[in-house]
Design a protein around this motif. Sequence first.
Motif, PDB file in Angstrom:
ATOM      1  N   VAL A   1       0.844  -1.205   0.000  1.00 16.23           N
ATOM      2  CA  VAL A   1       0.000   0.000   0.000  1.00 16.23           C
ATOM      3  C   VAL A   1       0.873   1.247   0.000  1.00 16.23           C
ATOM      4  CG1 VAL A   1      -0.261   0.097   2.521  1.00 16.23           C
ATOM      5  CG2 VAL A   1      -2.039   1.060   1.049  1.00 16.23           C
ATOM      6  N   LEU A   2       2.012   1.168   0.663  1.00 21.93           N
ATOM      7  CA  LEU A   2       2.927   2.312   0.730  1.00 21.93           C
ATOM      8  C   LEU A   2       3.666   2.494  -0.592  1.00 21.93           C
ATOM      9  CD1 LEU A   2       4.177   4.536   2.429  1.00 21.93           C
ATOM     10  CD2 LEU A   2       5.814   2.863   3.329  1.00 21.93           C
ATOM     11  N   ALA A   3       4.052   1.383  -1.198  1.00 17.29           N
ATOM     12  CA  ALA A   3       4.716   1.478  -2.505  1.00 17.29           C
ATOM     13  C   ALA A   3       3.757   2.037  -3.552  1.00 17.29           C
ATOM     14  CB  ALA A   3       5.228   0.109  -2.933  1.00 17.29           C
ATOM     15  N   GLU A   4       2.501   1.603  -3.490  1.00 14.82           N
ATOM     16  CA  GLU A   4       1.505   2.106  -4.454  1.00 14.82           C
ATOM     17  C   GLU A   4       1.273   3.604  -4.258  1.00 14.82           C
ATOM     18  OE1 GLU A   4      -2.107  -0.258  -4.224  1.00 14.82           O
ATOM     19  OE2 GLU A   4      -0.965  -2.105  -4.518  1.00 14.82           O
ATOM     20  N   ALA A   5       1.240   4.028  -3.011  1.00 16.88           N
ATOM     21  CA  ALA A   5       1.079   5.464  -2.740  1.00 16.88           C
ATOM     22  C   ALA A   5       2.291   6.235  -3.246  1.00 16.88           C
ATOM     23  CB  ALA A   5       0.872   5.697  -1.250  1.00 16.88           C
ATOM     24  N   ALA A   6       3.486   5.657  -3.035  1.00 16.77           N
ATOM     25  CA  ALA A   6       4.718   6.356  -3.439  1.00 16.77           C
ATOM     26  C   ALA A   6       4.754   6.571  -4.950  1.00 16.77           C
ATOM     27  CB  ALA A   6       5.943   5.564  -2.980  1.00 16.77           C
ATOM     28  N   VAL A   7       4.395   5.546  -5.701  1.00 20.60           N
ATOM     29  CA  VAL A   7       4.490   5.672  -7.159  1.00 20.60           C
ATOM     30  C   VAL A   7       3.456   6.667  -7.690  1.00 20.60           C
ATOM     31  CG1 VAL A   7       2.930   3.824  -7.886  1.00 20.60           C
ATOM     32  CG2 VAL A   7       4.982   4.305  -9.216  1.00 20.60           C
ATOM     33  N   SER A   8       2.443   6.956  -6.898  1.00 20.63           N
ATOM     34  CA  SER A   8       1.404   7.906  -7.343  1.00 20.63           C
ATOM     35  C   SER A   8       1.811   9.356  -7.092  1.00 20.63           C
ATOM     36  CB  SER A   8       0.080   7.612  -6.630  1.00 20.63           C
ATOM     37  OG  SER A   8       0.055   8.227  -5.352  1.00 20.63           O
ATOM     38  N   VAL A   9       2.905   9.553  -6.371  1.00 18.71           N
ATOM     39  CA  VAL A   9       3.301  10.926  -6.019  1.00 18.71           C
ATOM     40  C   VAL A   9       3.927  11.630  -7.234  1.00 18.71           C
ATOM     41  CG1 VAL A   9       4.883  12.313  -4.620  1.00 18.71           C
ATOM     42  CG2 VAL A   9       3.661  10.386  -3.580  1.00 18.71           C
ATOM     43  N   GLY A  10       3.422  12.819  -7.534  1.00 13.50           N
ATOM     44  CA  GLY A  10       4.048  13.710  -8.522  1.00 13.50           C
ATOM     45  C   GLY A  10       4.494  13.022  -9.794  1.00 13.50           C
ATOM     46  N   SER A  11       5.727  13.295 -10.153  1.00 13.98           N
ATOM     47  CA  SER A  11       6.321  12.779 -11.379  1.00 13.98           C
ATOM     48  C   SER A  11       7.631  12.093 -11.006  1.00 13.98           C
ATOM     49  CB  SER A  11       6.607  13.946 -12.318  1.00 13.98           C
ATOM     50  OG  SER A  11       7.544  14.810 -11.708  1.00 13.98           O
ATOM     51  N   PRO A  12       8.237  11.353 -11.937  1.00 12.47           N
ATOM     52  CA  PRO A  12       9.533  10.725 -11.618  1.00 12.47           C
ATOM     53  C   PRO A  12      10.554  11.738 -11.088  1.00 12.47           C
ATOM     54  CG  PRO A  12       8.696   9.872 -13.683  1.00 12.47           C
ATOM     55  CD  PRO A  12       7.758  10.961 -13.262  1.00 12.47           C
ATOM     56  N   GLN A  13      10.573  12.930 -11.665  1.00 12.45           N
ATOM     57  CA  GLN A  13      11.540  13.931 -11.199  1.00 12.45           C
ATOM     58  C   GLN A  13      11.275  14.315  -9.744  1.00 12.45           C
ATOM     59  OE1 GLN A  13       9.683  14.024 -13.934  1.00 12.45           O
ATOM     60  NE2 GLN A  13      10.652  15.115 -15.629  1.00 12.45           N
ATOM     61  N   ILE A  14       9.994  14.524  -9.433  1.00 13.48           N
ATOM     62  CA  ILE A  14       9.640  14.937  -8.078  1.00 13.48           C
ATOM     63  C   ILE A  14       9.939  13.809  -7.089  1.00 13.48           C
ATOM     64  CG2 ILE A  14       7.663  15.468  -6.586  1.00 13.48           C
ATOM     65  CD1 ILE A  14       6.516  17.058  -9.020  1.00 13.48           C
ATOM     66  N   ARG A  15       9.677  12.578  -7.499  1.00  9.96           N
ATOM     67  CA  ARG A  15       9.916  11.456  -6.578  1.00  9.96           C
ATOM     68  C   ARG A  15      11.401  11.249  -6.308  1.00  9.96           C
ATOM     69  NH1 ARG A  15       5.699   9.290  -9.729  1.00  9.96           N
ATOM     70  NH2 ARG A  15       6.959   7.750 -10.831  1.00  9.96           N
ATOM     71  N   ARG A  16      12.229  11.664  -7.262  1.00  5.88           N
ATOM     72  CA  ARG A  16      13.677  11.526  -7.054  1.00  5.88           C
ATOM     73  C   ARG A  16      14.245  12.675  -6.223  1.00  5.88           C
ATOM     74  NH1 ARG A  16      12.810   8.399 -11.448  1.00  5.88           N
ATOM     75  NH2 ARG A  16      14.319   6.759 -11.895  1.00  5.88           N
ATOM     76  N   MET A  17      13.508  13.750  -6.125  1.00  3.98           N
ATOM     77  CA  MET A  17      13.955  14.892  -5.313  1.00  3.98           C
ATOM     78  C   MET A  17      13.275  14.886  -3.947  1.00  3.98           C
ATOM     79  SD  MET A  17      15.954  16.989  -7.143  1.00  3.98           S
ATOM     80  CE  MET A  17      15.716  18.620  -6.431  1.00  3.98           C
ATOM     81  N   GLY A  18      11.985  14.627  -3.962  1.00  2.18           N
ATOM     82  CA  GLY A  18      11.176  14.792  -2.759  1.00  2.18           C
ATOM     83  C   GLY A  18      11.429  13.704  -1.733  1.00  2.18           C
TER      84      GLY A  18
END
Lengths: 786, 324
Positions: free
Chosen positions: B91-108
Amino acid sequence: MSELSVVGKNVIRLDALEKVTGTALYAADEALGEPGMLHGKVLWSPHAHARIISIDISRAKKVPGVEAVLTGKDVPEARVGSCVDDQHMLAREKVRFVGDAVAVVAARTLEAAEEALALIKVKYEVLPAVFDAEEAMRPDCPVVLHPGLSGYKRNMYPYLGNDLPGPNVHTHHKVRRGNVEEGFRQADLIVENRFSTARISHCQLEPASSVARPNVDGTLVISTSTKSVYTGVQAEVCRFFGLPPSKVRGVTHYIGGNFGSAPRAHIFAALAAIRTGRPVKVVFSREECFFRDLNRLPMVIYLKDGVKKDGTLVARQIKLICNCGAYAQITPLVIRNGSFGSSQYRIPNFRWDAYGVYTNEPPSGAFRGFGNAQPFWAMEQHMDIIAEKLRMDPVELRQKNLIAEGEENLRGEKTHSMGAAECLDKVAQWIGWGRPTSQPSSNTVKVAKGFALANKYTQVDTIASALVRFNKDGFVDVFHGSDEIGQGSQTVLAQIAAEELGVPVEKIKVIWGDSARVPYDHGAISSRTTMFVGNAIRAACQDVKRLICATASPVMGAAPEDLEARGGQIYFRSNPSKSMPVSDLFLPGRATCLPHDAELLGQGTFFYKGYSDGDPETGQGTRLTASYCYTAHAVEVAVDTETGEVKVLRFCSATDVGRAINPKLCEAQSEGGIAQGIGSALYEEMLLDRGRVLNCNFHDYGMPRMTELPGNHDLKCFLVEANHREGPFGAKGMGEGAMTPSAPAIANAIYNATGVRLMDLPMSPERLLRALKAQNKEAGHKSGPL
Amino acid sequence: MGCSQHIDATSVTEAISILQSQGDKAVLVAGGTDLVGMLNNRLISPETLVNIKTIPGMDYIREYSGGLRIGALTRIRDIETSAIIREYFPVLAEAAVSVGSPQIRRMGTLGGNFCQEVRCWYYRRSPATGKTFTCYRKGGNVCYATSGDNRYHSVIGGKKCFAACPSDMAVALASLHAHATLAGASGTRSVPVEDFFIPLGNILKPGEMLTEVSIPALKPGSRQKFLKFRHRKTIDFALCSVASVLEVEAGVVADASLVLGGVAPFPYRAKAAEQVLKGQPLTEDLASEAGAAALRAARPLSLNAYKVTIGRVLVKRAILGVDM
């Protein structure tokens, strides 16, 4: 005509290398680090409607680095505008929308300009405002934006100012054909509905940017991002500031998209440059673009159709109320030209009344489709409603009513280059009309198809000139005045020149973007560049060929008419194996040829001699448009009836381009149009709260992303080629038609999936859920008595 | 941006002491994906930026007695791709992949995802537009959304401010009964994730920072699902999201944890829906009933009643493990 060698080929864009390597210049690249350059910032009105009591600039002027703080009293006395002169460059007595320009600061740094902006103290008396066009249109509307309207000067189509029903109405455009009352009496079925469209933004990637430089000789050089270096920059600045054309030079670079936006940053740059004598640069933020770009005109559309049992349309009546915002800008023309689309069907009795209404919202203007997508939103849904009621196939209903080649359309024009029927067939076949959907519907997700047919005219009353220089190394320079707004026109124009001269396209250099160096053109508007500039270039090429033959005549010992210039060679018509290179004409010492390094120059101009303005009372004329580009869209959607989500599964377009000079570029225009069309259908709407745009950034504004667009095998763009006899090699304009049928096609598909008809844009989950709920309720009532 | 000072903190203690001495003149920055936008729009004008990326050892995903500890500096991308999270806490991995964009997930970072500001367009309004809104959140005394365009705002739990909690990670973590660790000068404290958020922000006191989130051990074999509804399928924040963690034994729901996002100023634990599920055979009707119960407390504003409809559907689908 012999086989074409360059036209019809997918020539790689001339600007491809510059753009992929990042070396292409845009307006914002201008004057970076230029010594002495000032930064201009504009103070916008925070109120939708207010009287300016006082403006105190004393503190702003004291900020170190500030060179000028200009307000309404520093601008010319005369009001300016596009169609109606209803606006001061900086507000004088009143502000009329959130974003009306109140003051301009020019300072040595951007920070100083921003600091000064914050220190300008404006005292306002807030006035009641009106945001709804139908409310504003009422004769007794208590809010009147322009009490002086009847005295305002009208620059274009003054007849649009006749028969105005209320004090906030600046435009009334009429079309009359036959007798609609009589038509409705003959009809077996009458369908009548109200539709509305949203205010949407162009969202071109490049925000407006402009540098104005006063030259020591008194010339004002204005470099800006616009679609027309002559009409959009030079002519406008001349008119606004009372300058002669010789004193204003317009310069453009590559432009990062346009779609009709007209933010006019250059007006503020020019104003500050004139007052300071210094170069001034004004760059708008994305937020500013949203309220300054002249968004797509929202319309309320009352449509009434009368039709015979066999599907023959007998009468159509349309009333459109257009929310133009606080200033008329170009909207009177948008409203007038939005009427051309309806001529694709044979309708003997037709009545059109379109009203342009002032409200306290940000002004509207041109937007891809120029007023045509909005009526099509209504008209192409009606065609499906009618088909269903008559139990006819909607493709067949449209085919039956399509106007035919040679037939007089409802505006009095003789129809020519009519590829609509083929467009319809192509998309119906690809989407598999009448066959099962690509995936089955489930209990909650309904899958269905829909389509629509639309068109976009090209403006007739414009002019284009071109110059061609045939160089001694065999390269050819083509000079013209239309701008590269990303559509690829330079490549297409090079192909036209290459074809006409018989030289490889690699030998053509296209020069544009400077009113001091290129001949006049009306600009990259109205899908006109290929046809108008293409024709002018073709004529210039023919001119230079004549010159080549005349120059070679004494050398080759033949009459000019017995010679032919092609591919850098001059041939004997009677014996093509005998020829001479054009470059030999430049050989020094041959007295009979060109003097050393002299030039071979050709010129050409294109315009329509016999165009007509249209009768002010009936809209009838013989030649109101240059051409029509027909576009059919077919779409397959999946509608989640529980959440209101609509997924576009497959999308197909077919566009009648007359002839595709560069098929890949035509397809690219189609694909871009589909993306913008899907956006306008499902996601995009400028949301305003008391006149303020709330979602004025790319996060909150709903442009579709790649995830919202079908790709690969689920997207197909067909090109149909109903050659136009006046177009270069049969081509006609096509870029603007690319999104006109998208929204009604998707609406028709949603209806076919759910039985729910949405008449307001965009078709958001909120709207769809509400409609589905109402449908359930109705179904509940129907089964109630059981 | 006008910040006069940028300090690379080397320890949590140092970061806290700067926060303590400078009060609200200092703010922490990690990935900056939200903070930079805030600075650009002048929503905050700190004098000091305290860079915490330079604090060693705050970027980790660590097992402990069946549970997990995640450092506040862990990037969303690392949570999304962590093998252990994918296997035990999907459930946490699914939430993580839904965040922003690949760029944002690599920064945030996880901490930033918790501490990001709300997306309310009245609150966020850029000064470039001429006028901003001084709302409750900015120290004013009005919420412009309640009388304005509130289509994206809360339907549950709004108080003064009706902006919805933007964090997806918090929704998933709350469904896993995770706790947030807050460090201050006088030591650390631990709070349930859903209690970290309050309508006008979060419970961090001046001089406190979020250092870690811990997930307790979970019975193996739980059914987990994260669903997120938004206008466009990428980048956009949730209009409504649901994280559900169910323990199902022999077709009967033994335990249920249901948390909704996008509908309240905090991750909303749908206790009534959890009660509906517990002890009952898992059927489609039961899932629908839970969906209805989950939104029973909703009091929509003028334009956001559709969120209630969508929320019910999402809860039902999450329970049934159906994708959007």
